[in-house]
Write a protein that holds these residues in place. Structure first.
Motif, mmCIF file in Angstrom:
data_model
loop_
_atom_site.group_PDB
_atom_site.id
_atom_site.type_symbol
_atom_site.label_atom_id
_atom_site.label_comp_id
_atom_site.label_asym_id
_atom_site.label_seq_id
_atom_site.Cartn_x
_atom_site.Cartn_y
_atom_site.Cartn_z
ATOM 1 N N ALA A 553 0.830 -1.205 0.000
ATOM 2 C CA ALA A 553 0.000 0.000 0.000
ATOM 3 C C ALA A 553 0.865 1.255 0.000
ATOM 4 N N VAL A 554 1.942 1.261 0.781
ATOM 5 C CA VAL A 554 2.835 2.420 0.803
ATOM 6 C C VAL A 554 3.553 2.552 -0.541
ATOM 7 N N GLU A 555 3.932 1.419 -1.128
ATOM 8 C CA GLU A 555 4.533 1.441 -2.465
ATOM 9 C C GLU A 555 3.568 2.065 -3.473
ATOM 10 N N PHE A 556 2.302 1.665 -3.364
ATOM 11 C CA PHE A 556 1.332 2.225 -4.297
ATOM 12 C C PHE A 556 1.184 3.728 -4.104
ATOM 13 N N LEU A 557 1.228 4.179 -2.850
ATOM 14 C CA LEU A 557 1.160 5.612 -2.595
ATOM 15 C C LEU A 557 2.331 6.315 -3.280
ATOM 16 N N GLY A 558 3.504 5.688 -3.269
ATOM 17 C CA GLY A 558 4.650 6.248 -3.981
ATOM 18 C C GLY A 558 4.415 6.329 -5.476
ATOM 19 N N LEU A 559 3.786 5.296 -6.056
ATOM 20 C CA LEU A 559 3.480 5.317 -7.490
ATOM 21 C C LEU A 559 2.493 6.437 -7.817
ATOM 22 N N LEU A 560 1.546 6.661 -6.907
ATOM 23 C CA LEU A 560 0.629 7.785 -7.090
ATOM 24 C C LEU A 560 1.399 9.098 -7.078
ATOM 25 N N ARG A 561 2.366 9.224 -6.169
ATOM 26 C CA ARG A 561 3.175 10.441 -6.121
ATOM 27 C C ARG A 561 3.956 10.650 -7.429
ATOM 28 N N ALA A 572 10.393 8.934 -0.794
ATOM 29 C CA ALA A 572 10.220 8.635 0.630
ATOM 30 C C ALA A 572 9.284 7.448 0.837
ATOM 31 N N CYS A 573 8.231 7.359 0.036
ATOM 32 C CA CYS A 573 7.309 6.215 0.140
ATOM 33 C C CYS A 573 8.017 4.909 -0.189
ATOM 34 N N PHE A 574 8.850 4.909 -1.226
ATOM 35 C CA PHE A 574 9.534 3.684 -1.617
ATOM 36 C C PHE A 574 10.555 3.271 -0.547
ATOM 37 N N GLU A 575 11.187 4.246 0.080
ATOM 38 C CA GLU A 575 12.097 3.942 1.181
ATOM 39 C C GLU A 575 11.332 3.317 2.352
ATOM 40 N N GLU A 576 10.173 3.895 2.678
ATOM 41 C CA GLU A 576 9.365 3.363 3.772
ATOM 42 C C GLU A 576 8.879 1.950 3.456
ATOM 43 N N HIS A 604 11.601 1.584 -8.736
ATOM 44 C CA HIS A 604 10.759 2.749 -8.479
ATOM 45 C C HIS A 604 11.581 3.910 -7.907
ATOM 46 N N ARG A 605 12.530 3.603 -7.025
ATOM 47 C CA ARG A 605 13.373 4.668 -6.493
ATOM 48 C C ARG A 605 14.214 5.289 -7.605
ATOM 49 N N GLY A 606 14.659 4.461 -8.527
ATOM 50 C CA GLY A 606 15.384 5.007 -9.670
ATOM 51 C C GLY A 606 14.526 5.964 -10.487
ATOM 52 N N ARG A 607 13.259 5.619 -10.669
ATOM 53 C CA ARG A 607 12.355 6.502 -11.407
ATOM 54 C C ARG A 607 12.170 7.827 -10.677
ATOM 55 N N ALA A 608 12.008 7.754 -9.345
ATOM 56 C CA ALA A 608 11.837 8.982 -8.571
ATOM 57 C C ALA A 608 13.098 9.844 -8.640
ATOM 58 N N LEU A 609 14.257 9.225 -8.525
ATOM 59 C CA LEU A 609 15.512 9.973 -8.602
ATOM 60 C C LEU A 609 15.693 10.600 -9.976
ATOM 61 N N ASP A 616 22.838 10.188 -11.684
ATOM 62 C CA ASP A 616 23.832 9.180 -11.293
ATOM 63 C C ASP A 616 23.254 8.210 -10.266
ATOM 64 N N GLU A 617 22.532 8.752 -9.271
ATOM 65 C CA GLU A 617 21.906 7.880 -8.277
ATOM 66 C C GLU A 617 20.811 7.031 -8.915
ATOM 67 N N ALA A 618 20.067 7.623 -9.839
ATOM 68 C CA ALA A 618 19.007 6.879 -10.524
ATOM 69 C C ALA A 618 19.592 5.704 -11.288
ATOM 70 N N VAL A 619 20.706 5.939 -11.958
ATOM 71 C CA VAL A 619 21.337 4.865 -12.735
ATOM 72 C C VAL A 619 21.756 3.723 -11.814
ATOM 73 N N ARG A 620 22.338 4.044 -10.651
ATOM 74 C CA ARG A 620 22.780 2.979 -9.738
ATOM 75 C C ARG A 620 21.586 2.143 -9.267
ATOM 76 N N ARG A 621 20.491 2.805 -8.904
ATOM 77 C CA ARG A 621 19.300 2.069 -8.466
ATOM 78 C C ARG A 621 18.754 1.190 -9.591
ATOM 79 N N LEU A 622 18.651 1.757 -10.763
ATOM 80 C CA LEU A 622 18.067 1.019 -11.889
ATOM 81 C C LEU A 622 18.954 -0.144 -12.311
ATOM 82 N N GLU A 623 20.269 0.046 -12.264
ATOM 83 C CA GLU A 623 21.164 -1.056 -12.621
ATOM 84 C C GLU A 623 21.064 -2.195 -11.606
ATOM 85 N N GLY A 624 20.854 -1.860 -10.342
ATOM 86 C CA GLY A 624 20.657 -2.912 -9.342
ATOM 87 C C GLY A 624 19.399 -3.714 -9.612
#
Length: 692
Positions: A553-561, A572-576, A604-609, A616-624
């Motif tokens: 549910a919190v992940e979905f809230l992040g997708l809404l954001r 922040a939602c994806f971290e939570e 999702h964190r990569g997309r937010a970044l 650069d941070e987005a690329v690291r998240r997405l590559e992981g």
């Protein structure tokens, strides 16, 4: 030539991206637009949800682009890749009846209005008259006579079984647009529909309209479009030429009856003919129903409400049915099911096979067969069936008949949901005798029955059967996820969430239903309404002690954001959500899915970044995330992550780095039936090959 960075051009691009979120490529484009707008503005800009807000964003972008040629070039590249839906079909009207009588004055009026020189006034006619008087037949008969006048087609919609929100989508499909190109929100659909008609020479027939509000969003002043609205009563406030359709004159009624039954039958029934004509009262429907039974007229005139020739015809036809068909007629008409099939009708009557009985009812004009091979009642005919069932069968038998139909839809929905998404914990864990050979056929069954499933939810709610309400609603999840139909399903999900709050608060069931409602409201771009539902889902999942559901549910809230271009809040939602997954132990439910769930959150964190411009941070998240999906063999999620990476590279004009990612994504999608994702990737590849 239009200036690509004018306020109007920028607004058109943002509008096209916003209305194109019916598929994954469209959602990516919207997120990309949000990140680009943030980059251009130098600050967070809320996603526009109204025309006024969109104009404000367009002006902001316009002002900044004129001060920065590099950003202007970046915007031009983005705008060039935006796809706009195009209608291609040439629709036609339903079949017209062979025998048609009179209506000369109405036909002349239609001819005159359709041929009137366009002077800025829309060409529209309202045909109105009581049920069964032949308004629909008149419009279809006239339309077939005028096919050469409408080279782009004749588009027909029967509004009886359509919710107002579903109507624009139905019409767009009639114009040839696939579901993937139809905007999710009804306002955007109506706007696209009007734009598709702007340059067409087309007849639009809106049959069985109930109100001005129902048809108003679909009306256009396009010079080549002639619109016929058909209603039982005059719709005050409708800007159209009113044409009242009354009963046939007695001479024309006799002529139609003779055409239908044949002269020998009419001659043989000459003694009874005056009474037949009186009872039909100039109604073409009643005359058509009377024609087959001229040789066996009812022994007596059966009581019906005064001035109701359709009810009289139904009563007369009913009394000539076999007992089995009469019982099915009564019990299947107890609820206004949008389109019954043979299985549902058999459940209503508690018989094994209803096919022959349905043929008997159709032959007596007590049921209509739809183009899809299903059955429905005319309103006045169903009213007769319902009254007769109450008198003949009694309350207990009527209640049992409706309950059998509800149970049938419940079993179908549960069986289809489990076959469509067997791995999903959102699908109800309930037994069902219904099975399907594969996922595709299960989703197709849910889609075909969607309007009936919504009516089943309403009916179960009316009966106070809250367990069936929530079971049916939870079974809709695969349909929401795989096929959309959000505008159709919304009424049922609202009932489900309300029922959950009243009877199942703080449970996983309540959490699932609020999450489903949040998902549909998000897809319909009702973001302000979706947010409290997502929060309610998190609340109930937490109260139920279900960390997996709470994290989801919190992940979905992040997708809404992300949709709202609130990239900081999304991150922040994806971290939570990731921290909530820590509560799942190695032997707990969902433990096996943890690596995949964390990989999705990485993506999702990569997309937010990326939206925040932190490439650069987005690329690291997405590559992981990409490493996990490559290793697990998930072709589609591999392609989605590769696409995110490619777009992140393109944000920095890293064309050489983006190109191999795009090529790998295209290879991963081979055989995945992802035409729109492929088209999006080809657009990205074009940007790499011709960046200037």
């Amino acid at each position: 030539m239009v200036d690509p960075i004018s306020v109007g051009a920028i607004g058109a691009v943002l509008g096209a991206v916003g209305t194109g979120m019916a598929n994954e490529a469209g959602k990516w484009a919207w997120e990309s637009a949000g990140g680009l707008v943030r980059r251009i503005a130098g600050r967070e800009v809320p996603a526009p949800t109204t025309p006024g807000q969109l104009d404000d964003v367009a002006r902001l972008v316009h002002d900044r682009l004129h001060d920065d040629p590099r950003l202007a070039a970046t915007w031009a590249l983005f705008a060039r890749g935006v796809r706009r839906p195009e209608a291609s079909a040439r629709p036609s009207l339903p079949d017209a009846p062979r025998f048609f009588t009179d209506r000369r004055q109405a036909l002349k009026t239609l001819d005159k209005e359709a041929r009137r020189a366009f002077d800025g006034r829309p060409r529209r006619v309202l045909l109105y008259g009581p049920e069964g008087i032949g308004t629909s037949t008149l419009a279809v008969h006239w339309g077939w006579r005028q096919t050469n006048s409408f080279p782009d087609g004749q588009l027909y919609a029967d509004l009886r079984a359509l919710a107002p929100e579903a109507l624009p989508g139905t019409l767009l499909r009639g114009l040839g647009l696939p579901d993937e190109e139809i905007p999710p929100a009804s306002e955007d659909r109506a706007d696209l529909f009007r734009r598709c008609l702007a340059d067409r020479r087309l007849l639009l027939v809106l049959d069985h309209a109930r109100s001005v509000a129902q048809v108003q969003p679909l009306l256009t002043s396009a010079p080549g479009v002639f619109t016929i609205v058909i209603a039982r009563h005059r719709l005050l406030g409708l800007d159209a030429l009113p044409v009242q359709v009354g009963p046939l004159a007695r001479r024309d009624a006799e002529r139609l009856l003779t055409d239908l039954a044949g002269k020998p039958a009419v001659t043989a029934a000459r003694a009874a003919l005056p009474a037949v004509l009186d009872r039909c009262a100039g109604s073409p429907y009643a005359l058509r129903a009377a024609a087959p039974r001229l040789a066996t007229p009812p022994a007596e005139a059966h009581a019906v409400p005064e001035n109701d020739p359709v009810g009289a015809a139904a009563a007369d036809s009913y009394h000539l049915l076999t007992p089995e068909a009469a019982r099915l007629y009564r019990l299947a008409g107890l609820r206004d099911w949008p389109a019954l099939d043979a299985a549902a009708a058999a459940r209503a009557a508690d018989v094994t096979d209803a096919a022959e009985l349905l043929d008997e009812l159709t032959g007596a004009l007590l049921l209509e067969r739809t183009p899809a091979g299903r059955y429905r009642y005319r309103p006045a005919v169903r009213a007769h069936a319902e009254r007769t069932a109450a008198a003949v069968d009694g309350i207990a038998a009527c209640s049992a008949a409706v309950t059998r139909v509800i149970e049938g839809y419940r079993d179908l929905a549960v069986g289809a949901a489990r076959a469509a998404l067997p791995e999903s914990w959102r699908v109800p864990d309930a037994d069902s005798p219904v099975s399907f050979p594969d996922r595709g056929s299960a989703v197709a069954a849910l889609a075909a029955e969607a309007p009936n499933l919504v009516e089943a939810v309403r009916t179960a709610d009316d009966f106070g059967d809250r367990d069936t309400v929530v079971l049916l609603c939870r079974s809709l999840w695969p349909l929401q996820l795989k096929a959309g139909r959000h505008e159709v399903l919304l009424p049922a999900l609202l009932i489900g969430a309300r029922t959950a709050d009243t009877h199942f608060p703080g449970t996983r069931t309540a959490g699932s239903l609020h999450a489903q409602l949040a998902h549909t409201l998000t897809e319909l771009r009702s973001w302000d309404e979706a947010e409290p539902e997502a929060l309610a889902a998190a609340r109930d999942e937490q109260a139920a002690g279900h960390p997996r559901g709470h994290a989801s549910a919190v992940e979905f809230l992040g997708l809404l954001r992300l949709r709202q271009w609130r990239f900081d809040d999304a991150y922040a939602c994806f971290e939570e959500a990731d921290s909530l997954l820590d509560a799942i132990g190695p032997t707990d439910e969902g433990a096996a899915d943890l690596p995949r769930a964390r990989a999705l959150l990485q993506r999702h964190r990569g997309r937010a970044l990326r939206g925040l411009g932190r490439r650069d941070e987005a690329v690291r998240r997405l590559e992981g995330a990409l490493r996990f999906f490559r290793d697990s063999g998930e072709a589609y999620n591999t392609a989605r992550t590769l696409t995110d990476l490619a777009e992140t590279r393109l944000d920095g004009d890293e064309f050489e780095a983006a190109l191999p990612l795009i090529e790998e994504a295209l290879t991963a999608l081979e055989g995945e039936n992802a035409a729109y994702h492929v088209a999006h990737l080809r657009g990205l590849r074009e940007r790499c090959v011709t960046p200037e």
